[in-house]
Design a protein around this motif. Structure first.
Motif, PDB file in Angstrom:
ATOM      1  N   ALA A  54       0.824  -1.224   0.000  1.00  0.00           N
ATOM      2  CA  ALA A  54       0.000   0.000   0.000  1.00  0.00           C
ATOM      3  C   ALA A  54       0.856   1.273   0.000  1.00  0.00           C
ATOM      4  CB  ALA A  54      -0.945  -0.012   1.203  1.00  0.00           C
ATOM      5  N   GLU A  55       1.990   1.242   0.705  1.00  0.00           N
ATOM      6  CA  GLU A  55       2.848   2.443   0.799  1.00  0.00           C
ATOM      7  C   GLU A  55       3.414   2.860  -0.558  1.00  0.00           C
ATOM      8  OE1 GLU A  55       6.912   1.943   2.407  1.00  0.00           O
ATOM      9  OE2 GLU A  55       6.506  -0.210   2.536  1.00  0.00           O
ATOM     10  N   HIS A  56       3.438   1.923  -1.521  1.00  0.00           N
ATOM     11  CA  HIS A  56       4.033   2.225  -2.819  1.00  0.00           C
ATOM     12  C   HIS A  56       3.005   2.573  -3.899  1.00  0.00           C
ATOM     13  CE1 HIS A  56       7.917   1.217  -1.297  1.00  0.00           C
ATOM     14  NE2 HIS A  56       7.627  -0.054  -1.100  1.00  0.00           N
ATOM     15  N   GLU A  57       1.722   2.560  -3.548  1.00  0.00           N
ATOM     16  CA  GLU A  57       0.688   2.849  -4.543  1.00  0.00           C
ATOM     17  C   GLU A  57       0.955   4.200  -5.193  1.00  0.00           C
ATOM     18  OE1 GLU A  57      -3.385   2.637  -3.090  1.00  0.00           O
ATOM     19  OE2 GLU A  57      -4.055   3.138  -5.133  1.00  0.00           O
ATOM     20  N   PHE A  88      17.399  -9.243   9.446  1.00  0.00           N
ATOM     21  CA  PHE A  88      17.107  -9.819   8.129  1.00  0.00           C
ATOM     22  C   PHE A  88      17.336  -8.788   7.033  1.00  0.00           C
ATOM     23  CE2 PHE A  88      14.684 -10.767   4.381  1.00  0.00           C
ATOM     24  CZ  PHE A  88      15.232 -12.007   4.068  1.00  0.00           C
ATOM     25  N   ARG A  89      17.014  -7.512   7.296  1.00  0.00           N
ATOM     26  CA  ARG A  89      17.277  -6.479   6.278  1.00  0.00           C
ATOM     27  C   ARG A  89      18.776  -6.436   5.937  1.00  0.00           C
ATOM     28  NH1 ARG A  89      13.000  -3.730   3.687  1.00  0.00           N
ATOM     29  NH2 ARG A  89      14.276  -1.840   3.679  1.00  0.00           N
ATOM     30  N   ALA A  90      19.605  -6.655   6.961  1.00  0.00           N
ATOM     31  CA  ALA A  90      21.053  -6.695   6.714  1.00  0.00           C
ATOM     32  C   ALA A  90      21.426  -7.925   5.885  1.00  0.00           C
ATOM     33  CB  ALA A  90      21.811  -6.679   8.036  1.00  0.00           C
ATOM     34  N   VAL A 122      14.054 -11.383  -2.304  1.00  0.00           N
ATOM     35  CA  VAL A 122      13.382 -11.449  -1.004  1.00  0.00           C
ATOM     36  C   VAL A 122      12.724 -10.133  -0.601  1.00  0.00           C
ATOM     37  CG1 VAL A 122      14.731 -13.313   0.063  1.00  0.00           C
ATOM     38  CG2 VAL A 122      15.592 -10.956   0.157  1.00  0.00           C
ATOM     39  N   HIS A 123      11.716 -10.263   0.251  1.00  0.00           N
ATOM     40  CA  HIS A 123      11.134  -9.143   0.987  1.00  0.00           C
ATOM     41  C   HIS A 123      11.396  -9.372   2.462  1.00  0.00           C
ATOM     42  CE1 HIS A 123       8.210  -6.304   2.632  1.00  0.00           C
ATOM     43  NE2 HIS A 123       7.905  -7.269   3.476  1.00  0.00           N
ATOM     44  N   GLY A 124      11.614  -8.290   3.196  1.00  0.00           N
ATOM     45  CA  GLY A 124      11.660  -8.350   4.658  1.00  0.00           C
ATOM     46  C   GLY A 124      11.016  -7.117   5.234  1.00  0.00           C
ATOM     47  N   SER A 125      10.219  -7.288   6.283  1.00  0.00           N
ATOM     48  CA  SER A 125       9.563  -6.147   6.948  1.00  0.00           C
ATOM     49  C   SER A 125      10.605  -5.112   7.357  1.00  0.00           C
ATOM     50  CB  SER A 125       8.825  -6.607   8.203  1.00  0.00           C
ATOM     51  OG  SER A 125       7.936  -7.660   7.914  1.00  0.00           O
ATOM     52  N   ASP A 126      10.193  -3.817   7.347  1.00  0.00           N
ATOM     53  CA  ASP A 126      11.159  -2.757   7.658  1.00  0.00           C
ATOM     54  C   ASP A 126      10.968  -2.102   9.022  1.00  0.00           C
ATOM     55  OD1 ASP A 126       8.953  -1.148   7.234  1.00  0.00           O
ATOM     56  OD2 ASP A 126       9.733  -0.211   5.406  1.00  0.00           O
ATOM     57  N   SER A 127       9.952  -2.512   9.792  1.00  0.00           N
ATOM     58  CA  SER A 127       9.734  -1.946  11.129  1.00  0.00           C
ATOM     59  C   SER A 127       8.791  -2.878  11.886  1.00  0.00           C
ATOM     60  CB  SER A 127       9.089  -0.559  11.028  1.00  0.00           C
ATOM     61  OG  SER A 127       7.748  -0.691  10.546  1.00  0.00           O
TER      62      SER A 127
HETATM   63 MG    MG Z   1       9.955  -2.425   1.709  1.00  0.00          MG
END
Ligand code: MG
Ligand code: DAT
Length: 142
Positions: A54-57, A88-90, A122-127
């Motif tokens: 949604a944040e990228h719409e 995981f982001r790292a 991959v995707h990983g949550s950012d917060s």
């Molecule tokens: Mg992201």
């Protein structure tokens, strides 16, 4: 007092799944010391992806992103461990797989294919807020 153990939502995207890299991603997660709390293979719906991204719409890569992510199966994983969101982001590395450092998942396994959206394994949550929101989308019963 102990802090609550953190969770993150990881996706092995259709590019990674199709290349048989789910095991390699899981291996790196487990080698790092995080544990698996839930795992599923699924083909994402456009509705699920509209919520997830949604944040990228409205961004130029949004439609290509939804097309790409709905193009095949993904491995969806909830991982667990203190600071696993940041950790995981790292492990994943930078969004752009060309710039992602060797040693990271995207840096070692990804590349630019000249498409409108970056396919980066991959995707990983950012917060913590994103993680809670995303886990509810992919694992509503967890
Ligand atoms: Mg992201
Ligand atoms: P990340 O996946 O690193 O959190 P993001 O949330 O900003 O990155 O973007 C979601 C995905 O969209 C990303 O993994 C790849 C793609 N993407 C992001 N920015 C892009 C851009 N400028 N051009 C093409 N694809 C992009």
């Amino acid at each position: 007092m102990t802090t609550q153990i953190e969770r993150s939502l990881v996706l092995v995207k259709p590019d990674g799944f199709a290349r048989g890299l789910s095991g390699e991603v899981l291996r790196r997660i487990e080698a790092k010391g995080y544990t698996l709390a839930a795992l599923a293979v699924t083909t994402p719906t456009r509705e699920q992806l509209a919520e997830h991204y949604a944040e990228h719409e409205g961004k130029p890569f949004y439609e290509p992103l939804v097309d790409f992510m709905s193009s095949g199966q993904v491995t969806a994983v909830v991982i667990e461990g203190h600071r696993c969101i940041e950790g995981f982001r790292a492990l994943a590395g930078a969004t752009d797989p060309t710039a992602a450092l060797p040693g990271t998942i995207r840096g070692d396994l990804g590349r630019d294919w000249g498409k409108k959206v970056q396919e980066n394994i991959v995707h990983g949550s950012d917060s913590p807020e994103s993680a809670a929101r995303e886990i509810a989308i992919w694992f509503p019963n967890l």
